[in-house]
Design an enzyme around this catalytic site. Sequence first.
Site, PDB file in Angstrom:
ATOM      1  N   GLU A  94       0.824  -1.217   0.000  1.00 23.54           N
ATOM      2  CA  GLU A  94       0.000   0.000   0.000  1.00 23.54           C
ATOM      3  C   GLU A  94       0.863   1.275   0.000  1.00 23.54           C
ATOM      4  O   GLU A  94       1.916   1.311   0.636  1.00 23.54           O
ATOM      5  CB  GLU A  94      -0.875  -0.021   1.283  1.00 23.54           C
ATOM      6  CG  GLU A  94      -1.841   1.137   1.403  1.00 23.54           C
ATOM      7  CD  GLU A  94      -2.572   1.163   2.753  1.00 23.54           C
ATOM      8  OE1 GLU A  94      -2.181   0.431   3.686  1.00 23.54           O
ATOM      9  OE2 GLU A  94      -3.538   1.942   2.858  1.00 23.54           O
ATOM     10  N   LYS A 127      -9.345   3.071  -2.149  1.00 23.75           N
ATOM     11  CA  LYS A 127      -9.594   2.393  -0.862  1.00 23.75           C
ATOM     12  C   LYS A 127     -10.942   2.837  -0.300  1.00 23.75           C
ATOM     13  O   LYS A 127     -11.231   4.040  -0.209  1.00 23.75           O
ATOM     14  CB  LYS A 127      -8.469   2.717   0.112  1.00 23.75           C
ATOM     15  CG  LYS A 127      -8.520   1.948   1.412  1.00 23.75           C
ATOM     16  CD  LYS A 127      -7.312   2.315   2.270  1.00 23.75           C
ATOM     17  CE  LYS A 127      -7.217   1.531   3.556  1.00 23.75           C
ATOM     18  NZ  LYS A 127      -6.069   1.967   4.389  1.00 23.75           N
ATOM     19  N   CYS A 142      -5.602  -2.994   2.721  1.00 26.30           N
ATOM     20  CA  CYS A 142      -5.312  -2.959   4.152  1.00 26.30           C
ATOM     21  C   CYS A 142      -6.551  -3.067   5.050  1.00 26.30           C
ATOM     22  O   CYS A 142      -7.145  -4.133   5.166  1.00 26.30           O
ATOM     23  CB  CYS A 142      -4.480  -1.718   4.448  1.00 26.30           C
ATOM     24  SG  CYS A 142      -3.429  -1.918   5.909  1.00 26.30           S
TER      25      CYS A 142
END
Length: 264
Positions: A43, A113, A147
């Site tokens: 990430e 995200k 994540c």
Amino acid sequence: MTLKIAVAQIDIALGQPAINEKKIITYAEKASDLGVDILVYPEMWNTGYDLKNLATLADIRGEKSVSLLRSLAEKYHLNIVGGSVATSQNDDEFYNTMYVFNNQGKQISMYNKLHLFGLMNEEKYITAGKSMNCFTLSGIPSAAVICYDIRFPEWIRTMMSKEPQQILYVVAEWPVQRIQQWQLLLQARAIENQTFVVAANRVGRDDNNVFGGHSLVIDPLGNIIQQASDENEALLVAEINIADEDYIRGEIPVFRDRRPELYQ
Ligand SMILES: NC(=O)CCC(=O)C(=O)O
């Protein structure tokens, strides 16, 4: 069908995209030397979590990162799950964005995200995405998340059951103090979705966190096929056989047996 997958578990220099780009190139070269089919980065590899400085650091419309990843995919004939990078869409709107390229250098997905991580102040600086991230890479229907997204099994299930995706990619900057949760969450996502999980975490530290590495490749029964160390940079390489997954899904057909009409 057997696939050779590599995970670049790298350190990321905070707020120094030029240094980080060089490392991205080095790991593509290493993966190419090993005859890898699919390479996965972690990430926010361009800036790290240098969120306060996104106005000067974020990649404008993702153009630099897209150009770099495309050129690596083309040059080394690699399928690339491009981790994520800090991007800006307008002057003051920032995203944590993943790009995926096939080994012809064609961009096949882009994902912002969806779940922003308050403990690392992400929601103060980043705008959340709204779209799914499903694509076919190297002939395999796949999904990918970033994540904190792995703590939302309902989101992952939504993507995994759209059509039964066969690989779930996860890219992360996950701190060391919760690395046991990282492993357990990934194993749970693998078991419940009967999928291979390929997970790239970074190592090293920034001003606030030490990151826990421990990148993993997990089979659809939750068994760990390969894992990297907690501390060191590494190119983790694993071979997976997609037919194993078809067999497991045949034995315990959870996708067929779901009762979504009762889940609201
Ligand atoms: N970068 C992130 O989203 C970190 C997520 C995390 O550490 C967690 O515990 O969740």
